[in-house]
Motif scaffolding. Structure first.
Motif, mmCIF file in Angstrom:
data_model
loop_
_atom_site.group_PDB
_atom_site.id
_atom_site.type_symbol
_atom_site.label_atom_id
_atom_site.label_comp_id
_atom_site.label_asym_id
_atom_site.label_seq_id
_atom_site.Cartn_x
_atom_site.Cartn_y
_atom_site.Cartn_z
ATOM 1 N N GLY A 82 0.800 -1.229 0.000
ATOM 2 C CA GLY A 82 0.000 0.000 0.000
ATOM 3 C C GLY A 82 0.829 1.273 0.000
ATOM 4 O O GLY A 82 0.280 2.374 0.026
ATOM 5 N N ARG A 83 2.158 1.147 -0.007
ATOM 6 C CA ARG A 83 3.012 2.340 0.013
ATOM 7 C C ARG A 83 4.413 1.982 -0.480
ATOM 8 O O ARG A 83 4.780 0.803 -0.556
ATOM 9 N N LEU A 84 5.207 3.006 -0.786
ATOM 10 C CA LEU A 84 6.627 2.798 -1.089
ATOM 11 C C LEU A 84 7.377 4.047 -0.648
ATOM 12 O O LEU A 84 6.986 5.173 -0.971
ATOM 13 N N ASP A 85 8.442 3.846 0.120
ATOM 14 C CA ASP A 85 9.210 4.981 0.651
ATOM 15 C C ASP A 85 10.576 5.131 0.000
ATOM 16 O O ASP A 85 11.103 6.237 -0.085
ATOM 17 N N ILE A 86 11.150 4.000 -0.417
ATOM 18 C CA ILE A 86 12.528 4.039 -0.938
ATOM 19 C C ILE A 86 12.621 3.158 -2.184
ATOM 20 O O ILE A 86 12.112 2.030 -2.198
ATOM 21 N N LEU A 87 13.273 3.686 -3.206
ATOM 22 C CA LEU A 87 13.601 2.882 -4.395
ATOM 23 C C LEU A 87 15.114 2.917 -4.587
ATOM 24 O O LEU A 87 15.716 4.000 -4.606
ATOM 25 N N VAL A 88 15.716 1.740 -4.739
ATOM 26 C CA VAL A 88 17.136 1.667 -5.094
ATOM 27 C C VAL A 88 17.232 1.012 -6.472
ATOM 28 O O VAL A 88 16.957 -0.183 -6.630
ATOM 29 N N ASN A 89 17.580 1.814 -7.475
ATOM 30 C CA ASN A 89 17.761 1.317 -8.844
ATOM 31 C C ASN A 89 19.178 0.780 -8.956
ATOM 32 O O ASN A 89 20.115 1.527 -9.212
ATOM 33 N N ASN A 90 19.315 -0.523 -8.750
ATOM 34 C CA ASN A 90 20.668 -1.099 -8.705
ATOM 35 C C ASN A 90 20.949 -2.097 -9.835
ATOM 36 O O ASN A 90 22.097 -2.258 -10.226
ATOM 37 N N ALA A 91 19.910 -2.733 -10.373
ATOM 38 C CA ALA A 91 20.144 -3.789 -11.377
ATOM 39 C C ALA A 91 20.974 -3.251 -12.533
ATOM 40 O O ALA A 91 20.736 -2.144 -13.022
ATOM 41 N N GLY A 92 21.951 -4.022 -12.948
ATOM 42 C CA GLY A 92 22.778 -3.574 -14.068
ATOM 43 C C GLY A 92 23.585 -4.725 -14.629
ATOM 44 O O GLY A 92 23.823 -5.734 -13.950
ATOM 45 N N ILE A 93 23.971 -4.575 -15.884
ATOM 46 C CA ILE A 93 24.824 -5.576 -16.537
ATOM 47 C C ILE A 93 25.966 -4.854 -17.239
ATOM 48 O O ILE A 93 25.845 -3.664 -17.557
ATOM 49 N N LEU A 94 27.036 -5.576 -17.489
ATOM 50 C CA LEU A 94 28.137 -4.994 -18.253
ATOM 51 C C LEU A 94 27.834 -5.126 -19.745
ATOM 52 O O LEU A 94 27.001 -5.926 -20.156
ATOM 53 N N GLY A 95 28.538 -4.379 -20.546
ATOM 54 C CA GLY A 95 28.432 -4.511 -21.997
ATOM 55 C C GLY A 95 29.760 -4.074 -22.572
ATOM 56 O O GLY A 95 29.850 -3.029 -23.184
ATOM 57 N N ASP A 96 30.777 -4.889 -22.318
ATOM 58 C CA ASP A 96 32.129 -4.480 -22.725
ATOM 59 C C ASP A 96 32.403 -4.885 -24.164
ATOM 60 O O ASP A 96 32.265 -6.054 -24.527
ATOM 61 N N ALA A 97 32.783 -3.926 -24.981
ATOM 62 C CA ALA A 97 33.174 -4.227 -26.370
ATOM 63 C C ALA A 97 33.790 -2.983 -26.981
ATOM 64 O O ALA A 97 33.350 -1.867 -26.703
ATOM 65 N N ARG A 98 34.821 -3.193 -27.776
ATOM 66 C CA ARG A 98 35.390 -2.086 -28.547
ATOM 67 C C ARG A 98 34.354 -1.642 -29.578
ATOM 68 O O ARG A 98 33.484 -2.426 -29.982
ATOM 69 N N LEU A 99 34.450 -0.397 -30.034
ATOM 70 C CA LEU A 99 33.427 0.161 -30.931
ATOM 71 C C LEU A 99 33.091 -0.745 -32.109
ATOM 72 O O LEU A 99 31.920 -0.938 -32.443
ATOM 73 N N GLY A 100 34.100 -1.328 -32.728
ATOM 74 C CA GLY A 100 33.883 -2.150 -33.927
ATOM 75 C C GLY A 100 33.105 -3.422 -33.648
ATOM 76 O O GLY A 100 32.602 -4.072 -34.569
ATOM 77 N N MET A 101 33.005 -3.802 -32.385
ATOM 78 C CA MET A 101 32.347 -5.074 -32.025
ATOM 79 C C MET A 101 30.962 -4.868 -31.398
ATOM 80 O O MET A 101 30.313 -5.824 -30.998
ATOM 81 N N ILE A 102 30.522 -3.610 -31.325
ATOM 82 C CA ILE A 102 29.232 -3.358 -30.659
ATOM 83 C C ILE A 102 28.074 -3.653 -31.611
ATOM 84 O O ILE A 102 27.984 -3.061 -32.689
ATOM 85 N N ALA A 103 27.209 -4.581 -31.233
ATOM 86 C CA ALA A 103 26.033 -4.927 -32.054
ATOM 87 C C ALA A 103 24.807 -4.192 -31.510
ATOM 88 O O ALA A 103 24.744 -3.873 -30.327
ATOM 89 N N ASP A 104 23.836 -3.944 -32.411
ATOM 90 C CA ASP A 104 22.597 -3.257 -31.992
ATOM 91 C C ASP A 104 21.940 -3.966 -30.802
ATOM 92 O O ASP A 104 21.451 -3.329 -29.872
ATOM 93 N N GLU A 105 21.947 -5.303 -30.865
ATOM 94 C CA GLU A 105 21.289 -6.085 -29.800
ATOM 95 C C GLU A 105 21.918 -5.756 -28.441
ATOM 96 O O GLU A 105 21.219 -5.625 -27.439
ATOM 97 N N MET A 106 23.242 -5.583 -28.452
ATOM 98 C CA MET A 106 23.929 -5.282 -27.189
ATOM 99 C C MET A 106 23.572 -3.887 -26.682
ATOM 100 O O MET A 106 23.320 -3.689 -25.494
ATOM 101 N N ILE A 107 23.510 -2.931 -27.609
ATOM 102 C CA ILE A 107 23.142 -1.563 -27.196
ATOM 103 C C ILE A 107 21.755 -1.597 -26.559
ATOM 104 O O ILE A 107 21.533 -1.026 -25.479
ATOM 105 N N GLN A 108 20.829 -2.313 -27.231
ATOM 106 C CA GLN A 108 19.456 -2.340 -26.708
ATOM 107 C C GLN A 108 19.368 -3.025 -25.345
ATOM 108 O O GLN A 108 18.690 -2.545 -24.439
#
Ligand code: NAP
Length: 247
Positions: A82-108
């Protein structure tokens, strides 16, 4: 300090999210742990953590990169608490790649998980917080979003986006009594960095004035401070938790 408060943490199954959940639960909050399902065991691991934390904590399995799942998540929080007092936006993933290797799917995928989710969670959380008279939002950005790093163009863009979203949301939500801040961790010992070759990890540590990687608990302490009444006059800030790495 957090008695009667309801705190939602995304990416709460491991690392910084789990450390934050533990601290908030110890300080008396009812914690809503949110994570995508485990590939092998589904909802069970998250449910086990909620049970271990006790004190009315709950586990809700959701992929925060999917806005329909985020909407369902907040309907469920509304029904159960019935209420919410605090939100912590923590979820995250890495996406390591040199520019030439970045695919659209990865950006999305990286943008949807690391940035889009922050905006959809702030949207939904702020509606509930407004009804309760206010709240606190803390998002987990990164030193990479402030300083950049070769091979992390997508990740860095998403994390810099969190900073922009934090500043604008802080201005927009201040009148509703909702504070919006971010932390920018440096090099923190969690599963996220364990894949790094030892030589690269040693190079990163050598760039840290305090001379060591941080711990998930040290980042969690900063998040909990920003979420607490002790930070009641702080909004629109990005707090580095990096041992001086940003210097
Ligand atoms: P971690 O140990 O890899 O934990 C990330 C958590 O997020 C996991 O529980 C993961 O679930 C969850 N998650 C990922 N995608 C999700 C999705 N779509 N929906 C729901 N949950 C999802 O990483 P961490 O180091 O604790 O990272 C936490 C945050 O800190 C991230 O935003 C990261 O970018 C940031 N950060 C970390 C560092 C560092 O050095 N570690 C530095 C700066 C910033 P699974 O268990 O299913 O994978």
């Amino acid at each position: 300090m957090f008695a009667d408060k309801v705190a939602l943490i995304t990416g709460a199954r491991r690392g910084i999210g789990l450390a934050t959940a533990r601290l908030l639960a110890e300080a008396g909050a009812k914690v809503v742990l949110v994570n995508r399902p485990d590939e092998a065991d589904g909802e069970a691991p998250l449910a086990a953590i909620a049970e271990e934390l006790g004190r009315g904590c709950a586990a809700i399995t959701a992929d925060v990169s999917d806005s329909a799942q985020v909407a369902a998540l907040y309907r469920s929080v509304h029904q159960r608490f019935g209420r919410l007092d605090i939100l912590v936006n923590n979820a995250g993933i890495l996406g390591d790649a040199r520019l030439g290797m970045i695919a659209d799917e990865m950006i999305q995928r990286v943008m949807a998980t690391n940035l889009f989710s922050v905006i959809t969670n702030i949207q939904a959380a702020s509606k509930l917080m407004r009804r309760g008279g206010g709240g606190a939002i803390v998002s987990v950005a990164s030193i990479i979003g402030l300083r950049g790093n070769a091979g992390q163009v997508v990740y860095g863009a998403a994390k810099a986006g969190i900073v922009g979203a934090t500043l604008s949301a802080a201005k927009e939500l201040a009148a509703d009594g909702i504070r919006v801040n971010a932390v920018a961790p440096g090099f923190i010992q969690t599963d996220m960095i364990r894949h790094l070759p030892a030589a690269i990890a040693a190079e990163r540590v050598a760039a840290i004035p305090l001379g060591r990687a941080g711990t998930a608990e040290e980042v969690a302490e900063a998040i909990v401070f920003l979420a607490s009444a002790k930070a009641r006059y702080i909004t629109g800030q990005v707090l580095g938790v990096d041992g001086g790495m940003v210097l």
